[in-house]
Scaffold this motif. Sequence first.
Motif: not given
Length: 199
Positions: A55-56, A78-84, A89-91, A170-173
Amino acid sequence: MASEPEKVVPPVEAPVAERPPEKAAPSPSTTRPTDYFAVADVVLRLLVFASALVSVVVMSTSKETEMLPNPRPAKFTQSPALIYFVAALSVAGFFSLITTLGSLYSLIKPGCCAKIICHFIVIDVLLLGIVASATGAAGSVTYVGLKGNTYVGWGKVCTLYGKFCRYVGASTVVSLFASVMLVLLVLLSVYSLSKKIPK
């Protein structure tokens, strides 16, 4: 003439039949039974780590530039939601790797105390909350980019940035799959802990 004393013949002993040597009783097997719950725990944690890593990587490479008429790139920063999403997912991937090593150690050397399982349950529940919230945030961004929002005048972005939307989707799935694996991990840990409680 004196009679000679009669010779007493000793009785002949009957031959004793030799008994076959007794076979030694088979020694109890020293191999311990396989703990299938521990094996399933390791497999699920590896799946969580792999899905978080995928995903990351997919989200980090979701970059596309279109000429409108000036070049405008679309990327997750460009999106705070995607940065979060990437941070969460890294954590999750980092802690799932650590708990995988702990599960492997308990599989090699069984008899781990219930305290370790309790720690794993707490970590898994926290990771489940983080990954589920990040998946929801990324899913909402993907939905708005795909469908738009006519009430606030947000247009469909995925008609222009198709590759970017496919990567984000795809990353979200894959992160949703990680959430399901974490749910199974929590259930498995609770069941394993309940088996250790003396009745």
